[in-house]
Write a protein that holds these residues in place. Structure first.
Motif, PDB file in Angstrom:
ATOM      1  N   GLU A 265      -5.697  15.453 -52.427  1.00  0.00           N
ATOM      2  CA  GLU A 265      -4.914  16.649 -52.106  1.00  0.00           C
ATOM      3  C   GLU A 265      -5.686  17.921 -52.478  1.00  0.00           C
ATOM      4  O   GLU A 265      -5.633  18.929 -51.761  1.00  0.00           O
ATOM      5  CB  GLU A 265      -3.580  16.609 -52.839  1.00  0.00           C
ATOM      6  N   THR A 423      -8.816   9.364 -40.425  1.00  0.00           N
ATOM      7  CA  THR A 423      -8.623   8.630 -41.668  1.00  0.00           C
ATOM      8  C   THR A 423      -9.957   8.350 -42.345  1.00  0.00           C
ATOM      9  O   THR A 423     -10.898   7.886 -41.711  1.00  0.00           O
ATOM     10  CB  THR A 423      -7.880   7.312 -41.394  1.00  0.00           C
ATOM     11  N   ARG A 442       2.976   7.999 -38.252  1.00  0.00           N
ATOM     12  CA  ARG A 442       3.517   9.265 -38.773  1.00  0.00           C
ATOM     13  C   ARG A 442       4.733   9.706 -37.947  1.00  0.00           C
ATOM     14  O   ARG A 442       5.782  10.046 -38.494  1.00  0.00           O
ATOM     15  CB  ARG A 442       2.454  10.375 -38.691  1.00  0.00           C
ATOM     16  N   GLU A 491      -2.384   7.728 -47.254  1.00  0.00           N
ATOM     17  CA  GLU A 491      -1.107   7.929 -46.573  1.00  0.00           C
ATOM     18  C   GLU A 491      -0.510   6.671 -45.953  1.00  0.00           C
ATOM     19  O   GLU A 491       0.709   6.506 -45.923  1.00  0.00           O
ATOM     20  CB  GLU A 491      -1.215   9.035 -45.517  1.00  0.00           C
ATOM     21  N   VAL A 534       3.369  11.382 -53.856  1.00  0.00           N
ATOM     22  CA  VAL A 534       3.004  12.444 -52.917  1.00  0.00           C
ATOM     23  C   VAL A 534       3.449  13.804 -53.465  1.00  0.00           C
ATOM     24  O   VAL A 534       4.634  14.002 -53.740  1.00  0.00           O
ATOM     25  CB  VAL A 534       3.651  12.200 -51.531  1.00  0.00           C
ATOM     26  N   SER A 538       2.466  18.501 -50.050  1.00  0.00           N
ATOM     27  CA  SER A 538       1.518  17.732 -49.248  1.00  0.00           C
ATOM     28  C   SER A 538       1.874  17.777 -47.765  1.00  0.00           C
ATOM     29  O   SER A 538       3.051  17.833 -47.382  1.00  0.00           O
ATOM     30  CB  SER A 538       1.512  16.273 -49.723  1.00  0.00           C
ATOM     31  N   LEU A 540       1.758  15.352 -45.944  1.00  0.00           N
ATOM     32  CA  LEU A 540       2.480  14.104 -45.687  1.00  0.00           C
ATOM     33  C   LEU A 540       3.982  14.290 -45.786  1.00  0.00           C
ATOM     34  O   LEU A 540       4.755  13.524 -45.182  1.00  0.00           O
ATOM     35  CB  LEU A 540       2.011  13.033 -46.672  1.00  0.00           C
TER      36      LEU A 540
END
Length: 553
Positions: A265, A423, A442, A491, A534, A538, A540
């Motif tokens: 992060e 990724t 996602r 993730e 997380v 983030s 995500l």
């Protein structure tokens, strides 16, 4: 006897148990212009060497289908692996990433890869194809497969299999080469009539045909900015010491995953800060910052966080979404089949967008456009906004990098940012993680969490979404001033507990069942981890939702 019914023709075949699907097709299957690459056997995608063991349906998949093309690509990787192992003792192929329509691979052959090496390998590949060497399916226990991998100096593959929660593994063998892939392969090397291998320092480019045209290679185009982003992503993987799935699983097993998450992060945050610094350095020329990326690239969260970084630098930017400039639903252009064409620039009221941007830059008060997706109607804010002199407008949307959208502005007044989802980790040396697989997972999770859309609805539109990206995103990426990678190495372990129940809910008679099973198999090697790792800000969080706070007594 076993009865198979051809899904397309309705014809029934009576065959002996243990007959391979290839034998069934050769005797009974409909003959067409394209070779058959694989089959949907009771709605599961399998190789033609699969032996029939129960009655049911069979749907033949030609080599020019999506599934057939994936079989072709996986087989081409095995062909390269086989050729390298034939020529170089202990030689290895590392499949790194896709460069648009081709694969970039690095070779470990004991010395720097030369042009002569590439020509020798390519010649050996053609020899194997000309000999039509067979590819056999090998069903082995997990323990046996791990032992076979270790005997062939394939430690990463052996470590991966340790985390696959199945009792038996389906692997493939061509000559002495034994390998494991995340999907079926072609029956033999003779199917690979069209491929190319070219030098691309420090590795090679493996070119294969695209869907729909298995007999011709697409035009090769250099994409240096995206290639640089892939190298950066790999460097991130090295920095966080997480280059393979088994590295990620190790972090989770030994309880140090939070440390890796924090570093990943922080790297992303640092990169955002550098993009903000770039925009600030180009003041006062920059009037509009344009942010585009494919579906589920994290555009909304990236835009919000970039606005924060710009404010830290003393700017007061205004954020705008292109989605608010859709025409009213009834005025939206349609596809030939009568469906609304939301992916096209024609669905955006470009004149209105340009007028509002121009008015803002002139210091005028503007009631910004808004779009209500429930009613399909556009409206305008009650309260007008005014842009302070010298402040940028930050625009995010599918078409943001297309100069036809911002035709009133010269190029030097635009800062273009493209988002990718590359990724940083790989499953193993020969199985990479595609950006498309990460993004559909996602999106599936986000659609369920926030849009009351089940996995079937997500998969129904995914092909159209991908076509829209090919037309409206990828052609403009190389014109971006900055390319930002929104992927995080951890993730998929976070998304797995959300995605697996959704994929498992897709019933066997669904048209999406085979794809759901493929994605479940793809997720299988990942150990799941709780979303509490997380951070609250983030990227995500755009897909899994905000952190749940626990009230303390």
């Amino acid at each position: 006897m076993i009865t198979l019914q051809d899904v397309k023709s309705g014809t029934s075949y009576n065959v002996k148990e243990g007959t391979t699907l290839q034998q069934v097709y050769e005797e009974y299957g409909p003959k067409g212009d394209m070779p058959i690459a694989a089959a949907l056997y009771n709605n599961e995608c399998v190789g033609l060497k699969t032996k029939v063991d129960q009655s049911g349906d069979v749907d033949w998949l030609p080599i020019n289908s999506m599934e057939g093309n994936q079989c072709l690509i996986r087989t081409a990787i095995l062909l390269l692996v086989r050729a390298v192992s034939d020529l170089y003792p202990n030689g290895k192929v590392l499949v790194k990433h896709a460069l648009r329509k081709a694969l970039y691979c690095e070779l470990e052959i004991g010395h720097t890869v030369t042009f002569h090496d590439v020509e020798m390998i390519k010649t050996r590949m053609h020899e194997i194809v000309d000999q039509d060497e067979a590819i056999s399916q090998v069903i082995a226990s997990t323990e046996t497969a791990m032992a076979m991998c270790r005997n062939r100096n394939m430690e990463r593959e052996a470590e991966l299999l340790k985390h696959v929660d199945v009792t038996h593994i389906l692997a493939y063998q061509c000559g002495p080469t034994f390998d494991y892939y995340m999907g079926p392969l072609l029956p033999s090397m003779g199917y690979l009539t069209c491929f190319n291998l070219r030098p691309y320092a420090p590795g090679v480019i493996l070119e294969t045909p695209t869907v729909g045209n298995p007999n011709e290679l697409p035009e090769y185009k250099e994409i240096p900015k995206m290639a640089r982003l892939f190298l950066d992503a790999e460097e991130w993987g090295r920095i966080v010491r997480c280059e393979y799935v088994y590295d990620l699983n190790h972090y989770i097993e030994n309880g140090t995953i939070q440390d890796m998450v924090d570093v990943a992060e922080a790297l992303q945050e640092k990169e955002m800060g550098q993009i903000a610094d770039y925009i600030v350095s180009r003041r006062p020329k920059i009037k509009v910052v344009l942010i585009a990326g494919p579906s589920s690239a994290g555009k909304t969260t990236f835009c919000k966080r970039l606005l924060t970084h710009l404010r830290v630098n003393g700017l007061r930017p205004l954020g705008i979404s292109l989605d608010d400039y859709f025409y009213n639903r009834e005025d939206t252009p349609k596809n030939p089949d009568g469906s609304y064409d939301f992916e096209s620039l024609r669905a955006i009221d470009v004149p209105l967008f340009n007028q509002q941007i121009d008015d803002l830059n002139q210091g005028k008060a503007v009631r910004l456009a808004r779009f209500d997706f429930v009613t399909g109607k556009r409206y305008f804010d009650d309260t007008p906004v005014t842009l302070e002199k010298g402040q940028p407008v930050v625009v995010e949307g599918l078409h943001a990098l297309n100069d036809s959208l911002t035709y009133m502005l010269p190029r030097y007044e635009k800062a273009k940012i493209s988002l990718g989802v590359l990724t940083q980790i790989r499953i193993n040396d020969h199985n990479r993680i595609s950006t498309s697989d990460t993004r559909i997972i996602r999106r599936m999770v986000r659609d369920q969490q926030f849009r009351d859309r089940g996995p079937m609805a997500t998969m129904d539109i995914w092909a159209d979404v991908r076509r829209g990206e090919e037309q409206n995103i990828y052609p403009y990426q190389e014109d971006a001033d900055k390319i930002f990678n929104t992927a995080l190495p951890y993730e998929l372990s976070v998304l797995k507990p959300y995605a697996e129940p959704l994929l498992e809910s897709i019933e066997k008679d669904s048209v999406h069942y085979a794809e759901a099973q493929r994605l479940l198999k793809f997720l299988r090697p990942f150990k799941g981890v709780d979303a509490s790792v997380v951070p609250r800000n983030s990227l995500l969080r755009e897909f899994i939702g905000p952190e749940k706070r626990i009230d303390k007594a």
